[in-house]
Design a protein around this motif. Structure first.
Motif, PDB file in Angstrom:
ATOM      1  N   LEU A 125      36.402  76.414  63.324  1.00 35.85           N
ATOM      2  CA  LEU A 125      36.191  77.769  63.784  1.00 35.85           C
ATOM      3  C   LEU A 125      36.726  78.496  62.502  1.00 35.85           C
ATOM      4  O   LEU A 125      36.873  79.726  62.214  1.00 35.85           O
ATOM      5  CB  LEU A 125      36.861  78.426  65.187  1.00 35.85           C
ATOM      6  N   LEU A 126      37.918  77.792  62.244  1.00 34.24           N
ATOM      7  CA  LEU A 126      38.845  78.556  60.437  1.00 34.24           C
ATOM      8  C   LEU A 126      37.817  78.534  59.581  1.00 34.24           C
ATOM      9  O   LEU A 126      36.544  77.880  59.148  1.00 34.24           O
ATOM     10  CB  LEU A 126      40.286  77.609  60.610  1.00 34.24           C
ATOM     11  N   PRO A 127      37.992  79.538  58.389  1.00 32.95           N
ATOM     12  CA  PRO A 127      37.486  79.099  56.901  1.00 32.95           C
ATOM     13  C   PRO A 127      37.892  77.750  56.385  1.00 32.95           C
ATOM     14  O   PRO A 127      39.773  77.295  57.227  1.00 32.95           O
ATOM     15  CB  PRO A 127      37.417  80.343  56.377  1.00 32.95           C
ATOM     16  N   PRO A 128      37.741  76.875  55.357  1.00 34.43           N
ATOM     17  CA  PRO A 128      36.414  77.904  55.033  1.00 34.43           C
ATOM     18  C   PRO A 128      34.515  77.599  55.810  1.00 34.43           C
ATOM     19  O   PRO A 128      34.821  76.374  56.040  1.00 34.43           O
ATOM     20  CB  PRO A 128      36.167  77.170  53.447  1.00 34.43           C
ATOM     21  N   TYR A 129      33.824  78.003  56.063  1.00 32.59           N
ATOM     22  CA  TYR A 129      32.996  78.112  56.896  1.00 32.59           C
ATOM     23  C   TYR A 129      31.472  77.667  55.302  1.00 32.59           C
ATOM     24  O   TYR A 129      31.356  77.914  54.421  1.00 32.59           O
ATOM     25  CB  TYR A 129      32.273  79.214  56.672  1.00 32.59           C
ATOM     26  N   GLY A 130      31.381  76.286  55.303  1.00 34.76           N
ATOM     27  CA  GLY A 130      30.333  75.665  54.931  1.00 34.76           C
ATOM     28  C   GLY A 130      30.732  75.048  54.131  1.00 34.76           C
ATOM     29  O   GLY A 130      32.441  74.657  53.533  1.00 34.76           O
ATOM     30  N   MET A 131      30.011  73.989  53.271  1.00 34.94           N
ATOM     31  CA  MET A 131      30.603  72.708  52.244  1.00 34.94           C
ATOM     32  C   MET A 131      30.145  72.843  50.927  1.00 34.94           C
ATOM     33  O   MET A 131      30.016  72.273  49.952  1.00 34.94           O
ATOM     34  CB  MET A 131      30.532  71.376  52.985  1.00 34.94           C
ATOM     35  N   GLU A 265      25.083  62.499  48.042  1.00 32.19           N
ATOM     36  CA  GLU A 265      26.002  61.880  47.597  1.00 32.19           C
ATOM     37  C   GLU A 265      26.921  60.870  47.681  1.00 32.19           C
ATOM     38  O   GLU A 265      27.617  61.816  47.153  1.00 32.19           O
ATOM     39  CB  GLU A 265      24.297  60.828  46.627  1.00 32.19           C
ATOM     40  N   MET A 266      27.721  59.802  47.944  1.00 36.45           N
ATOM     41  CA  MET A 266      28.965  59.170  48.239  1.00 36.45           C
ATOM     42  C   MET A 266      29.280  59.030  46.271  1.00 36.45           C
ATOM     43  O   MET A 266      29.993  59.145  45.922  1.00 36.45           O
ATOM     44  CB  MET A 266      29.204  57.970  48.738  1.00 36.45           C
ATOM     45  N   THR A 267      28.357  59.624  44.967  1.00 40.44           N
ATOM     46  CA  THR A 267      28.652  58.686  44.441  1.00 40.44           C
ATOM     47  C   THR A 267      28.613  59.571  43.458  1.00 40.44           C
ATOM     48  O   THR A 267      29.719  59.757  42.240  1.00 40.44           O
ATOM     49  CB  THR A 267      27.952  57.910  43.615  1.00 40.44           C
ATOM     50  N   GLU A 268      28.907  60.624  43.896  1.00 40.64           N
ATOM     51  CA  GLU A 268      28.986  62.350  43.397  1.00 40.64           C
ATOM     52  C   GLU A 268      30.377  63.059  42.992  1.00 40.64           C
ATOM     53  O   GLU A 268      31.610  62.552  44.171  1.00 40.64           O
ATOM     54  CB  GLU A 268      28.439  63.215  44.851  1.00 40.64           C
ATOM     55  N   THR A 269      30.894  62.901  42.028  1.00 41.89           N
ATOM     56  CA  THR A 269      31.742  63.572  41.749  1.00 41.89           C
ATOM     57  C   THR A 269      32.284  64.601  41.393  1.00 41.89           C
ATOM     58  O   THR A 269      33.909  64.989  41.253  1.00 41.89           O
ATOM     59  CB  THR A 269      32.454  62.241  40.097  1.00 41.89           C
ATOM     60  N   GLY A 270      31.745  65.124  41.907  1.00 37.86           N
ATOM     61  CA  GLY A 270      32.361  66.861  41.512  1.00 37.86           C
ATOM     62  C   GLY A 270      32.745  67.588  43.375  1.00 37.86           C
ATOM     63  O   GLY A 270      33.560  67.879  43.808  1.00 37.86           O
ATOM     64  N   MET A 271      31.459  67.863  44.339  1.00 32.05           N
ATOM     65  CA  MET A 271      32.182  68.695  45.043  1.00 32.05           C
ATOM     66  C   MET A 271      32.528  67.816  45.882  1.00 32.05           C
ATOM     67  O   MET A 271      33.696  67.889  46.945  1.00 32.05           O
ATOM     68  CB  MET A 271      31.049  69.656  46.063  1.00 32.05           C
ATOM     69  N   LEU A 272      32.074  66.310  45.927  1.00 31.19           N
ATOM     70  CA  LEU A 272      32.223  65.261  47.465  1.00 31.19           C
ATOM     71  C   LEU A 272      33.871  65.250  47.217  1.00 31.19           C
ATOM     72  O   LEU A 272      34.605  65.439  48.335  1.00 31.19           O
ATOM     73  CB  LEU A 272      31.147  64.395  46.906  1.00 31.19           C
ATOM     74  N   ARG A 273      33.842  64.883  45.888  1.00 30.86           N
ATOM     75  CA  ARG A 273      35.498  64.319  45.191  1.00 30.86           C
ATOM     76  C   ARG A 273      36.579  65.109  45.700  1.00 30.86           C
ATOM     77  O   ARG A 273      37.623  65.176  46.615  1.00 30.86           O
ATOM     78  CB  ARG A 273      35.557  63.855  44.049  1.00 30.86           C
ATOM     79  N   GLN A 274      36.660  66.316  45.905  1.00 30.03           N
ATOM     80  CA  GLN A 274      37.214  67.500  46.505  1.00 30.03           C
ATOM     81  C   GLN A 274      37.263  67.484  47.833  1.00 30.03           C
ATOM     82  O   GLN A 274      38.354  67.963  48.315  1.00 30.03           O
ATOM     83  CB  GLN A 274      36.873  69.311  45.874  1.00 30.03           C
ATOM     84  N   TRP A 275      36.263  67.726  48.581  1.00 34.49           N
ATOM     85  CA  TRP A 275      36.283  66.891  49.918  1.00 34.49           C
ATOM     86  C   TRP A 275      36.834  66.083  49.917  1.00 34.49           C
ATOM     87  O   TRP A 275      37.169  65.914  51.460  1.00 34.49           O
ATOM     88  CB  TRP A 275      34.737  67.535  50.867  1.00 34.49           C
ATOM     89  N   LEU A 276      36.825  64.847  49.002  1.00 30.29           N
ATOM     90  CA  LEU A 276      37.624  63.761  49.574  1.00 30.29           C
ATOM     91  C   LEU A 276      38.858  64.138  49.582  1.00 30.29           C
ATOM     92  O   LEU A 276      40.089  63.460  51.016  1.00 30.29           O
ATOM     93  CB  LEU A 276      36.845  62.447  48.708  1.00 30.29           C
ATOM     94  N   PHE A 277      39.879  64.243  48.665  1.00 28.43           N
ATOM     95  CA  PHE A 277      40.854  65.444  49.398  1.00 28.43           C
ATOM     96  C   PHE A 277      40.921  66.271  50.480  1.00 28.43           C
ATOM     97  O   PHE A 277      42.536  66.321  50.843  1.00 28.43           O
ATOM     98  CB  PHE A 277      41.666  66.503  48.187  1.00 28.43           C
ATOM     99  N   VAL A 278      40.377  67.008  50.568  1.00 29.20           N
ATOM    100  CA  VAL A 278      40.433  67.994  51.698  1.00 29.20           C
ATOM    101  C   VAL A 278      40.962  66.913  52.965  1.00 29.20           C
ATOM    102  O   VAL A 278      41.639  66.995  53.980  1.00 29.20           O
ATOM    103  CB  VAL A 278      39.451  68.932  52.068  1.00 29.20           C
ATOM    104  N   ASP A 279      39.602  66.165  52.728  1.00 33.97           N
ATOM    105  CA  ASP A 279      40.012  64.623  54.523  1.00 33.97           C
ATOM    106  C   ASP A 279      40.974  64.161  53.951  1.00 33.97           C
ATOM    107  O   ASP A 279      41.137  63.735  55.373  1.00 33.97           O
ATOM    108  CB  ASP A 279      38.641  63.790  54.160  1.00 33.97           C
ATOM    109  N   PHE A 280      42.304  64.169  52.934  1.00 32.95           N
ATOM    110  CA  PHE A 280      43.175  63.353  53.085  1.00 32.95           C
ATOM    111  C   PHE A 280      44.400  64.111  54.296  1.00 32.95           C
ATOM    112  O   PHE A 280      45.039  63.809  54.924  1.00 32.95           O
ATOM    113  CB  PHE A 280      43.900  63.008  51.748  1.00 32.95           C
ATOM    114  N   ALA A 281      43.902  65.098  53.933  1.00 32.74           N
ATOM    115  CA  ALA A 281      45.026  66.669  54.185  1.00 32.74           C
ATOM    116  C   ALA A 281      44.507  67.085  55.703  1.00 32.74           C
ATOM    117  O   ALA A 281      45.232  66.268  56.682  1.00 32.74           O
ATOM    118  CB  ALA A 281      44.612  67.683  53.903  1.00 32.74           C
ATOM    119  N   VAL A 282      42.994  66.370  56.238  1.00 31.62           N
ATOM    120  CA  VAL A 282      43.245  66.788  57.632  1.00 31.62           C
ATOM    121  C   VAL A 282      43.560  65.073  58.410  1.00 31.62           C
ATOM    122  O   VAL A 282      43.747  65.873  59.332  1.00 31.62           O
ATOM    123  CB  VAL A 282      41.356  66.484  57.812  1.00 31.62           C
TER     124      VAL A 282
END
Length: 296
Positions: A125-131, A265-282
């Motif tokens: 329910l909290l921002p950011p909305y979308g990926m 895909e998993m090999t993508e190093t741009g946006m996906l890598r940023q979300w992987l760092f977010v996933d660490f925090a989560v």
């Protein structure tokens, strides 16, 4: 280095393993697990290979259809079976002993699962909305809901199998032999991380994914040592994989049961890598939430 007082509950998982703490028993037990797991999976996929066209075999093994993902996830049950056989043969221990006391296990699993579900709803329910880019619909909502009980069961089989092996069998056997948490938490986490190292699938993200798995292993080991059962670790793993496999999945592998697919895909190093760092925090927040739930 001795066990911290906070890990005193871990003794109820380790006590009966101390009767047979020899490392050769663990190593031979892991050999039994590996042989059973590989053999039974080979038989299963040989049977499946005879039922599907050759040109669809590769896609099936990647789990890009609902049926394929269900089969691949449920095949982890062979891992649990292997651990049960190894523990019985090498240490005269039962699978129930590895999981922890039944009522305590069930109660802790439910409390942690509920706490993490509430956390997940709040975070959604909290921002950011979308990926960053629009998601792709993978299954219709009606089909997804219809499959959900079976899908959730398959994810539970997969996640509990990994916890039974790493935070259960290996961690407990090492704790029966060594007092230091550095060993009985660290070694299973390294092995768990090594199992997630797949540069052929994750490309340049392979090391980051492996580090993520190592940290996850340490956090799950901590929850197990604090609680005295595998309930919290299985709940944490189950909720994590439920989101990643049933709600929003990567399109490369095990995507057949997801409601939505990510646009990369998993090999993508741009946006996906940023979300992987977010996933660490989560992941850290989820671990802290699980610890609070255990203090109820």
């Amino acid at each position: 280095m001795r066990e911290p007082a906070a890990y005193s509950a871990h003794e109820q998982l380790v006590a009966d393993a101390r009767a047979r703490p020899e490392l050769w028993r663990l190593l031979f037990g892991l050999f039994i697990v590996g042989v059973l797991y590989v053999t039974l999976n080979s038989v299963l996929f040989a049977l499946i290979g005879g039922l599907i066209p050759p040109d669809q075999a590769q896609g099936f093994l990647r789990g890009t259809s609902a049926l394929a993902t269900l089969v691949l996830l449920m095949s982890f049950g062979f891992l649990t079976l292997g651990v049960a056989v190894a523990a019985r043969q090498m240490q005269h221990r039962s699978l129930r002993a590895i999981l922890g006391p039944r009522n305590q296990f069930r109660q802790q699993f439910v409390f942690v699962a509920l706490a993490l579900t509430v956390l997940g709803v709040v975070m959604a329910l909290l921002p950011p909305y979308g990926m960053g880019e629009p998601l792709t619909q993978n299954l219709t909502l009606s089909t997804w809901v219809l499959l959900l009980p079976l899908s959730a069961t398959a994810v539970l089989i997969q996640t509990s199998a990994e916890e039974v092996l790493f935070r259960g069998y290996i961690q407990q056997c090492l704790a029966a032999r060594f007092r230091s948490p550095v060993i009985w938490m660290g070694v299973p986490s390294v092995l768990f991380a090594a199992g997630h190292y797949a540069p052929g699938v994750t490309g340049d993200n392979a090391l980051l994914v492996t580090i993520w798995a190592f940290v996850f292993g340490l956090l799950a080991a901590d929850l197990t040592a604090r609680s005295g059962t595998l309930g919290p670790a299985i709940a944490l793993h189950f909720l994590n994989n439920t989101v990643a496999l049933l709600f929003i999945s990567l399109p490369d592998t095990l995507s057949g049961l997801a409601l939505y697919l990510l646009p990369y895909e998993m090999t993508e190093t741009g946006m996906l890598r940023q979300w992987l760092f977010v996933d660490f925090a989560v992941m850290i927040v989820c671990w802290m939430t699980a610890r609070l739930a255990l203090r109820r």
